[in-house]
Design a protein around this motif. Structure first.
Motif, PDB file in Angstrom:
ATOM      1  N   ALA A 263       0.827  -1.206   0.000  1.00  0.00           N
ATOM      2  CA  ALA A 263       0.000   0.000   0.000  1.00  0.00           C
ATOM      3  C   ALA A 263       0.861   1.255   0.000  1.00  0.00           C
ATOM      4  O   ALA A 263       0.553   2.237  -0.690  1.00  0.00           O
ATOM      5  N   LEU A 264       1.962   1.250   0.742  1.00  0.00           N
ATOM      6  CA  LEU A 264       2.867   2.402   0.759  1.00  0.00           C
ATOM      7  C   LEU A 264       3.493   2.623  -0.613  1.00  0.00           C
ATOM      8  O   LEU A 264       3.645   3.768  -1.068  1.00  0.00           O
ATOM      9  N   ALA A 265       3.887   1.524  -1.267  1.00  0.00           N
ATOM     10  CA  ALA A 265       4.477   1.655  -2.601  1.00  0.00           C
ATOM     11  C   ALA A 265       3.457   2.210  -3.590  1.00  0.00           C
ATOM     12  O   ALA A 265       3.783   3.056  -4.438  1.00  0.00           O
ATOM     13  N   LEU A 266       2.209   1.754  -3.492  1.00  0.00           N
ATOM     14  CA  LEU A 266       1.151   2.289  -4.360  1.00  0.00           C
ATOM     15  C   LEU A 266       0.904   3.762  -4.060  1.00  0.00           C
ATOM     16  O   LEU A 266       0.674   4.564  -4.976  1.00  0.00           O
ATOM     17  N   LEU A 267       0.967   4.126  -2.797  1.00  0.00           N
ATOM     18  CA  LEU A 267       0.818   5.531  -2.409  1.00  0.00           C
ATOM     19  C   LEU A 267       1.939   6.367  -3.019  1.00  0.00           C
ATOM     20  O   LEU A 267       1.719   7.479  -3.508  1.00  0.00           O
ATOM     21  N   ALA A 268       3.140   5.795  -3.016  1.00  0.00           N
ATOM     22  CA  ALA A 268       4.298   6.522  -3.544  1.00  0.00           C
ATOM     23  C   ALA A 268       4.186   6.786  -5.035  1.00  0.00           C
ATOM     24  O   ALA A 268       4.682   7.806  -5.536  1.00  0.00           O
ATOM     25  N   VAL A 269       3.531   5.871  -5.775  1.00  0.00           N
ATOM     26  CA  VAL A 269       3.387   6.068  -7.224  1.00  0.00           C
ATOM     27  C   VAL A 269       2.036   6.700  -7.554  1.00  0.00           C
ATOM     28  O   VAL A 269       1.593   6.688  -8.702  1.00  0.00           O
ATOM     29  N   GLU A 270       1.387   7.222  -6.511  1.00  0.00           N
ATOM     30  CA  GLU A 270       0.148   8.004  -6.640  1.00  0.00           C
ATOM     31  C   GLU A 270      -1.031   7.190  -7.174  1.00  0.00           C
ATOM     32  O   GLU A 270      -1.931   7.732  -7.820  1.00  0.00           O
ATOM     33  N   ARG A 271      -1.060   5.908  -6.848  1.00  0.00           N
ATOM     34  CA  ARG A 271      -2.216   5.070  -7.138  1.00  0.00           C
ATOM     35  C   ARG A 271      -3.041   4.987  -5.844  1.00  0.00           C
ATOM     36  O   ARG A 271      -3.070   3.971  -5.162  1.00  0.00           O
ATOM     37  N   PHE A 272      -3.682   6.089  -5.512  1.00  0.00           N
ATOM     38  CA  PHE A 272      -4.296   6.240  -4.197  1.00  0.00           C
ATOM     39  C   PHE A 272      -5.444   5.265  -3.964  1.00  0.00           C
ATOM     40  O   PHE A 272      -5.570   4.693  -2.871  1.00  0.00           O
TER      41      PHE A 272
ATOM     42  N   GLN B 197      -7.442   0.307  -1.209  1.00  0.00           N
ATOM     43  CA  GLN B 197      -8.057  -1.018  -1.275  1.00  0.00           C
ATOM     44  C   GLN B 197      -7.116  -2.086  -0.724  1.00  0.00           C
ATOM     45  O   GLN B 197      -7.547  -2.995   0.000  1.00  0.00           O
ATOM     46  N   ALA B 198      -5.842  -2.007  -1.055  1.00  0.00           N
ATOM     47  CA  ALA B 198      -4.868  -2.977  -0.543  1.00  0.00           C
ATOM     48  C   ALA B 198      -4.806  -2.920   0.981  1.00  0.00           C
ATOM     49  O   ALA B 198      -4.796  -3.958   1.661  1.00  0.00           O
ATOM     50  N   PHE B 199      -4.781  -1.703   1.510  1.00  0.00           N
ATOM     51  CA  PHE B 199      -4.725  -1.519   2.955  1.00  0.00           C
ATOM     52  C   PHE B 199      -6.022  -1.985   3.619  1.00  0.00           C
ATOM     53  O   PHE B 199      -6.008  -2.740   4.598  1.00  0.00           O
ATOM     54  N   ARG B 200      -7.162  -1.559   3.091  1.00  0.00           N
ATOM     55  CA  ARG B 200      -8.451  -1.833   3.732  1.00  0.00           C
ATOM     56  C   ARG B 200      -8.742  -3.327   3.829  1.00  0.00           C
ATOM     57  O   ARG B 200      -9.267  -3.809   4.839  1.00  0.00           O
ATOM     58  N   HIS B 201      -8.378  -4.080   2.804  1.00  0.00           N
ATOM     59  CA  HIS B 201      -8.719  -5.498   2.764  1.00  0.00           C
ATOM     60  C   HIS B 201      -7.682  -6.396   3.433  1.00  0.00           C
ATOM     61  O   HIS B 201      -7.929  -7.605   3.584  1.00  0.00           O
ATOM     62  N   ASN B 202      -6.556  -5.836   3.864  1.00  0.00           N
ATOM     63  CA  ASN B 202      -5.480  -6.695   4.361  1.00  0.00           C
ATOM     64  C   ASN B 202      -4.797  -6.221   5.642  1.00  0.00           C
ATOM     65  O   ASN B 202      -4.042  -7.001   6.229  1.00  0.00           O
ATOM     66  N   CYS B 203      -5.054  -5.013   6.061  1.00  0.00           N
ATOM     67  CA  CYS B 203      -4.317  -4.482   7.208  1.00  0.00           C
ATOM     68  C   CYS B 203      -5.200  -4.047   8.371  1.00  0.00           C
ATOM     69  O   CYS B 203      -4.751  -4.077   9.524  1.00  0.00           O
TER      70      CYS B 203
ATOM     71  N   PRO C 251      -8.018  -3.826  11.376  1.00  0.00           N
ATOM     72  CA  PRO C 251      -8.596  -4.803  12.311  1.00  0.00           C
ATOM     73  C   PRO C 251      -9.796  -5.504  11.696  1.00  0.00           C
ATOM     74  O   PRO C 251     -10.659  -4.869  11.082  1.00  0.00           O
ATOM     75  N   GLY C 252      -9.812  -6.820  11.820  1.00  0.00           N
ATOM     76  CA  GLY C 252     -10.881  -7.611  11.234  1.00  0.00           C
ATOM     77  C   GLY C 252     -10.574  -8.124   9.853  1.00  0.00           C
ATOM     78  O   GLY C 252     -11.217  -9.068   9.386  1.00  0.00           O
ATOM     79  N   ALA C 253      -9.560  -7.533   9.193  1.00  0.00           N
ATOM     80  CA  ALA C 253      -9.195  -7.968   7.840  1.00  0.00           C
ATOM     81  C   ALA C 253      -7.958  -8.852   7.837  1.00  0.00           C
ATOM     82  O   ALA C 253      -7.562  -9.350   6.789  1.00  0.00           O
ATOM     83  N   THR C 254      -7.345  -9.063   9.004  1.00  0.00           N
ATOM     84  CA  THR C 254      -6.108  -9.822   9.081  1.00  0.00           C
ATOM     85  C   THR C 254      -6.008 -10.493  10.440  1.00  0.00           C
ATOM     86  O   THR C 254      -6.600 -10.023  11.420  1.00  0.00           O
ATOM     87  N   THR C 255      -5.267 -11.595  10.489  1.00  0.00           N
ATOM     88  CA  THR C 255      -5.006 -12.282  11.755  1.00  0.00           C
ATOM     89  C   THR C 255      -3.579 -12.036  12.232  1.00  0.00           C
ATOM     90  O   THR C 255      -3.093 -12.747  13.114  1.00  0.00           O
ATOM     91  N   SER C 256      -2.911 -11.058  11.670  1.00  0.00           N
ATOM     92  CA  SER C 256      -1.540 -10.740  12.074  1.00  0.00           C
ATOM     93  C   SER C 256      -1.502 -10.274  13.534  1.00  0.00           C
ATOM     94  O   SER C 256      -2.536  -9.889  14.095  1.00  0.00           O
ATOM     95  N   PRO C 257      -0.326 -10.278  14.166  1.00  0.00           N
ATOM     96  CA  PRO C 257      -0.220  -9.881  15.572  1.00  0.00           C
ATOM     97  C   PRO C 257      -0.750  -8.469  15.818  1.00  0.00           C
ATOM     98  O   PRO C 257      -0.605  -7.582  14.966  1.00  0.00           O
ATOM     99  N   PRO C 258      -1.358  -8.233  16.976  1.00  0.00           N
ATOM    100  CA  PRO C 258      -1.970  -6.928  17.260  1.00  0.00           C
ATOM    101  C   PRO C 258      -1.029  -5.742  17.122  1.00  0.00           C
ATOM    102  O   PRO C 258      -1.437  -4.679  16.649  1.00  0.00           O
ATOM    103  N   ILE C 259       0.244  -5.889  17.523  1.00  0.00           N
ATOM    104  CA  ILE C 259       1.163  -4.753  17.440  1.00  0.00           C
ATOM    105  C   ILE C 259       1.330  -4.314  15.989  1.00  0.00           C
ATOM    106  O   ILE C 259       1.419  -3.112  15.696  1.00  0.00           O
ATOM    107  N   THR C 260       1.339  -5.273  15.068  1.00  0.00           N
ATOM    108  CA  THR C 260       1.469  -4.950  13.654  1.00  0.00           C
ATOM    109  C   THR C 260       0.197  -4.304  13.123  1.00  0.00           C
ATOM    110  O   THR C 260       0.242  -3.298  12.407  1.00  0.00           O
ATOM    111  N   VAL C 261      -0.936  -4.882  13.470  1.00  0.00           N
ATOM    112  CA  VAL C 261      -2.211  -4.365  12.971  1.00  0.00           C
ATOM    113  C   VAL C 261      -2.421  -2.920  13.423  1.00  0.00           C
ATOM    114  O   VAL C 261      -2.786  -2.047  12.630  1.00  0.00           O
ATOM    115  N   PHE C 262      -2.165  -2.645  14.708  1.00  0.00           N
ATOM    116  CA  PHE C 262      -2.393  -1.298  15.218  1.00  0.00           C
ATOM    117  C   PHE C 262      -1.400  -0.296  14.628  1.00  0.00           C
ATOM    118  O   PHE C 262      -1.798   0.775  14.142  1.00  0.00           O
TER     119      PHE C 262
END
Length: 431
Positions: free
Chosen positions: A238-247, A252-258, A260-271
């Motif tokens: 998502a950061l790379a897409l932001l950098a190339v101005e594909r906002f 969408q990449a961030f919302r569906h994967n990062c 809360p509720g969209a990922t089971t990754s550790p809480p420190i990472t999600v927050f």
């Protein structure tokens, strides 16, 4: 019975050994399936001390303290019949799970002097979220590289050691060398999340955003959503897409994967990834999404009862964005009190960041500059990577821009000669 590094294992079960080796490799690679493999090892040999220790670390990573403590205690109890190397390995895990991180780091140093190829015992000292990374020391990046380099001779062309060594090099500005090592690691284990993560950091440092997008376009579709780095690698995408101005694509990449509720990754990472990305979106000129900030706040309140340095460093973003002045001031007061009492590794760094974010939201640009300029050389103390800490750098740049101080913004950028990351800051006019 030996592990992949040739070290003896105190189990008589080949099935337990094989499942344990697989689980450890999955953990070292940040791949999915760790707990299933370790559970298989323990089913084959319930008395296998190192498998209990590995499970304790897995529980700790996902912030399950009671389960982590229980597994660590089982490992200690069962290690009486194990080798001296395994007993010390288990003791390292016990210390880390019990929150005695400095003592654990000291023991890791002693342990690898005698058993340099005990990769899993070494691994908690590595990376930006490791015992050195979260030490709060200003020189911790150089310290980690100095710690790892003498061990390289013992690992040869090992894919795991290449990832941690490469990452340490990248954080010290040697991103060309780090990139080559990461690419070699991925040739050996293409599914390694840690290998991919390291390569993406090398591309970030070089400002190779298009290449990062192209690489992740090819790698992410086959990646497992349940892996420990699922959220974080998508955050990088998502950061790379932001950098190339594909906002829109970045959102969408961030919302569906990062989120809360969209990922089971550790809480420190999600927050931290969620709050950081939402703030960066605003720095790039996108409007504030209050509903999403509320979602992040609810997640924070559900998962964090005690101060954690890297979480604390992002807490002010959330309260500032939501305009929750009372909670923000309470957080600043607590972080100041704990920091001044020496109870936080980064001391009062988190409190200063929160003050700066509050000033930013209130458009007090000179205050933001006054708070962040002297902090730039010390923000390494909060932990995290240089890519993650660019949140602070970009906030300072945005304050320069908004305060009509473009000459200072450009002078600041020129000071950093060993990096070329894109700066998605509205009005800055540079990539």
């Amino acid at each position: 019975m030996k592990d992949r590094y040739g070290l003896d294992l105190s189990t008589s079960s080949a099935a337990a050994r094989d499942a344990y080796v697989d689980g450890i490799d999955r953990m070292l690679a940040a791949e999915a399936g760790v707990e299933a493999s370790l559970a298989e090892a323990l089913e084959a040999d319930p008395d296998f001390a190192l498998a209990h220790a590995a499970m304790a670390r897995q529980h700790q990573l996902y912030v399950r303290p009671a389960e982590a403590q229980a597994s660590a205690e089982a490992a200690v109890r069962l290690s009486d019949a194990a080798t001296a190397r395994e007993r010390q390995h288990v003791e390292i895990v016990r210390l880390l799970v019990s929150g005695k991180v400095p003592q654990g780091l000291d023991l890791i140093g002693q342990h690898v002097a005698d058993y340099p190829r005990d990769a899993f015992a070494l691994s908690p000292a590595c990376g930006v979220f490791g015992a050195i990374g979260f030490s709060g020391r200003i020189g911790r990046e150089a310290e980690l590289l100095a710690f790892l380099e003498p061990l390289a001779i013992h690992y040869g062309d090992d894919w795991w050691f290449a990832t941690v060594h490469a990452f340490a090099l990248i954080e010290q500005g040697q991103w060309d060398r780090g990139r080559r090592m990461a690419e070699r690691s991925l040739e050996q284990r293409p599914t390694s999340g840690h290998g991919v993560h390291t390569l993406i950091h090398a591309l970030f440092e070089a400002g190779d955003d298009d290449e990062a997008v192209d690489f992740l376009d090819g790698w992410l579709p086959a990646s497992d959503r349940s892996s420990v780095l699922h959220c974080h690698i998508w955050w990088h995408y998502a950061l790379a897409l932001l950098a190339v101005e594909r906002f829109d694509a970045a959102w969408q990449a961030f919302r569906h994967n990062c989120l809360p509720g969209a990922t089971t990754s550790p809480p420190i990472t999600v927050f931290s990834d969620s709050s950081s990305f939402l703030w960066r979106l605003e720095l790039a000129g996108n409007p504030r999404d209050r509903d999403t900030w509320e979602r992040v706040r609810e997640f924070y309140e559900e998962n964090f009862a005690q101060p954690i340095v890297f979480v604390d460093a992002h807490l002010g973003l959330m309260y500032a964005a939501l305009g929750e002045t009372e909670q923000l001031q309470a957080s600043i007061s607590l972080l100041t009190e704990l920091g001044e009492a020496g109870r936080l590794p980064a001391e009062t760094t988190g409190a200063t960041l929160a003050r700066a974010y509050a000033a930013f939201i209130n458009e007090r640009w000179s205050t933001v500059v006054d708070l962040l300029e002297p902090l730039i050389g010390q923000v390494v103390r909060i932990g995290g990577s240089r890519a993650q800490r660019d949140l602070v750098t970009n906030t300072l740049l945005a304050a320069y821009v908004n305060g009509d101080r473009m000459a200072e913004a450009r002078a600041f950028l020129e000071q950093v000669v060993d990096r070329r990351p894109t700066r998605p800051v509205a009005g800055l006019g540079v990539r």
